[in-house]
Design an enzyme around this catalytic site. Sequence first.
Site, mmCIF file in Angstrom:
data_model
loop_
_atom_site.group_PDB
_atom_site.id
_atom_site.type_symbol
_atom_site.label_atom_id
_atom_site.label_comp_id
_atom_site.label_asym_id
_atom_site.label_seq_id
_atom_site.Cartn_x
_atom_site.Cartn_y
_atom_site.Cartn_z
ATOM 1 N N GLY A 114 0.256 -5.315 0.674
ATOM 2 C CA GLY A 114 -0.775 -5.346 -0.374
ATOM 3 C C GLY A 114 -0.264 -5.988 -1.650
ATOM 4 O O GLY A 114 -1.048 -6.564 -2.421
ATOM 5 N N GLU A 134 -0.757 -9.551 -1.140
ATOM 6 C CA GLU A 134 -2.208 -9.825 -1.143
ATOM 7 C C GLU A 134 -2.744 -9.839 -2.575
ATOM 8 O O GLU A 134 -3.602 -10.656 -2.925
ATOM 9 C CB GLU A 134 -2.937 -8.787 -0.290
ATOM 10 C CG GLU A 134 -2.628 -8.978 1.200
ATOM 11 C CD GLU A 134 -3.267 -7.917 2.067
ATOM 12 O OE1 GLU A 134 -2.922 -6.731 1.887
ATOM 13 O OE2 GLU A 134 -4.115 -8.259 2.899
ATOM 14 N N GLU A 179 2.625 -5.659 7.632
ATOM 15 C CA GLU A 179 1.718 -4.639 8.174
ATOM 16 C C GLU A 179 1.829 -4.486 9.685
ATOM 17 O O GLU A 179 1.691 -3.390 10.230
ATOM 18 C CB GLU A 179 0.260 -4.965 7.812
ATOM 19 C CG GLU A 179 -0.122 -4.679 6.376
ATOM 20 C CD GLU A 179 0.274 -5.769 5.395
ATOM 21 O OE1 GLU A 179 1.030 -6.682 5.786
ATOM 22 O OE2 GLU A 179 -0.164 -5.699 4.238
ATOM 23 N N ALA A 231 0.850 -1.201 0.000
ATOM 24 C CA ALA A 231 0.000 0.000 0.000
ATOM 25 C C ALA A 231 0.882 1.246 0.000
ATOM 26 O O ALA A 231 2.056 1.185 0.354
ATOM 27 C CB ALA A 231 -0.879 -0.005 1.235
#
Length: 719
Positions: free
Chosen positions: A100, A103, A123, A61
Amino acid sequence: MAQYSLVAGSVGLITLQNPPVNALSAVVRKGIVSTFERALRDPKVKSVVICGQNGVFCGGADIKEFGTNMSGPPLVPMIHAIEAADKPVVAAIEGSALGGGLELALGCHYRIAHSNARLGLPEVSLGLLPAAGGTQRLPRLIGIPAALDLITTGRHVTAAEALQLGIVDQVTDHKIVDEAVKFVLSVAGKPLDARRISTYPCPPLSDLDTVFEMVMQKVRQRAHGAIAPIACVQAVQAAATLPYAQGMEREKELMATLFTSGQARSMQYCFFAQRAVSKWSIPSGARWDTSMPRPVHKAAVIGLGTMGRGITVALAQTGLSVVAVETQEKQLMEAKQAMPGMLERGARRRGVSLTLHKITYSRDIRAVADVDLVIEAVFEDMALKKKVFQQLSDICKPGTFLCTNTSGLDVDHLASQTCNPELVVGMHFFAPAHVMKLLEVVYGPRSSPQAVATAMQLGKKMGKVSVAVGNCRGFVGNRMLKPYVEQAFFLLEEGATPEQVDGALEEFGFSMGVFKVSDLSGLDVGWRVRMADGFAEPGASSGPSARVRQGRRYSPLGDLLCEQGRFGQKTGQGWYQYDKPGGRVARSDPWLHSFLAEYRTRHGLVARRIDNQEVLERCLYALINEGFRILEDGIAAGPEDIDLIYVFGYGWPRHRGGPMFYAGMVGLTKVLQRLEHYHQAHPDVPFMQPCSLLRRLVASGSPPVHRWREVIKKVHSQL
Ligand code: NAI
């Protein structure tokens, strides 16, 4: 941004483009959604490959977007759409797939990694959890224990480990996109149902409840009050016990709680603070972007004790040739024996294979004649260090940087022993030097910008968080420690016990309280310094003036323990007792408690009940107050520098952001009021007198920590 092209006649290639790490910012997400829809619509396209430009798949992210009103398509539905597609999608991973990024890859039907790739869900280190399905897909793919390990620690794995765990389907040394295209062509037409991870059941585990209970207990112990690792366990528990859709709801709820917590803010602050301190500047005007470091190919370490060994390993791990000098035969032999094991464990810790290291040993300091940089790590004795610096100045080739690992002696004084004082800087490592992340780079008034830049660059190469600090007694970290330790001693005099003080600090989040740390590093270290400073004179620890030195309150408790030979773990007794000299497990010591009671009686002190709030306020606010003085004196460039020193060198809990950030969270007005209160109660303790910079900040409306530099600048310009 995401670039789209058609390759091999039927493969839609989506390339993420957002330097430096292809973070998933709003435009990138938008780009992925639109290019992916285009690939699905195009009848020529039979399959899709997603990759990243410039050798990196995706770093995750965009942290800059945290705390703003997120625009652009959200990640979760985007990843769902990829997973639900009826054309096979392959993630071509090289460099890194983190957060991310991983992910996104888990939403693809296949994952191929280059052998150089690192994958992980870090994270938790930002006070968050992987909230784009990471906590739900990873356990379904690799099982609960392995997923818990990766998600609660945030650790990165190599491509080889990822293959072993089952995160990726193939690892290659060839060009990743070519391999991914070849792969996707080979699976074209195969059914995709079995490739959608969200549809998998979690691999069953017998006695699930016990597993989670045990993991939760372990995680709580390690977390020291941080809430994100606990939320990570809860999210994985949801994956193990709930259908996927409900698990996703739970992941979202938990993320919302973390997102609004002060802890996530503190940890993100630490993340950005690391960038801020790498852009160093010093009062002479020298800066990171205008000062060129000189390359260092060969370095030397003088003194192979505790620190010298660690520093040698840290240097060798960067691939440098190192000359290691030690005058004592016994120490030299021990170092030679210890070093291979340290290097091996270091390689294992870093997940790299052990390479041949270029360390040569010598008892003769003349062996350093041709090195580019020397780090001195002999005993903390000014006379000895002066002699070593004179020798180095004579022996070394012109231009060699001369660095000292002193914990707090005057770097400029050492520089004055050399012909080229501009080449001298402090490189203050922390024990164990090959493990601890912090490096204070100490510039003296005569250190050249190039010397500072070279030490900072070398620190970075060694994987350290390097912070440039000014030259004063104890520099930043140890200078702030003094008032903190002093308060802990005073609290014992007034009725507290080491157990209570340590308990309060550990509950706050420190991995060890002040007395346990003192036992670990040795009480004699501080004692020697106090003796050298004329504080701890033999015989002065008793009698009516024992508790006053140089007109201020003083506690001789530490000196009294040292006079009894209680140096801490090394002697088996200190503030606690240990089962043997060198023992590690601290136990309460009844002797110490009666010693404290007798001490109080002798000095007419009446023990009172002290609550943990007072313990924290007095220890922490005294330390923070000194931090403000350090900023006022220009020894640290900004609050971020101090905070990182405490987080990476002194066990300050990262989820509390560092002492200066914490002061801002508590409220500067409150910190000021409490300092005023304690200073009134203890007027003979100068460390408790609120610093004028703190008053200035409160008077300017207590600006947020990132705006303190403006106020500090004003203070400096008025001096
Ligand atoms: P140590 O006592 O473990 O090792 C010092 C070594 O230097 C000994 O092996 C000694 O034989 C050797 N030595 C003495 N004179 C020498 C000479 N002229 N040439 C070559 N070798 C010589 O000490 P330690 O703990 O490693 O500390 C070294 C320095 O690092 C000190 O300045 C200390 O303040 C500083 N430091 C120590 C930390 C710690 O936690 N121990 C942390 C940060 C800095």
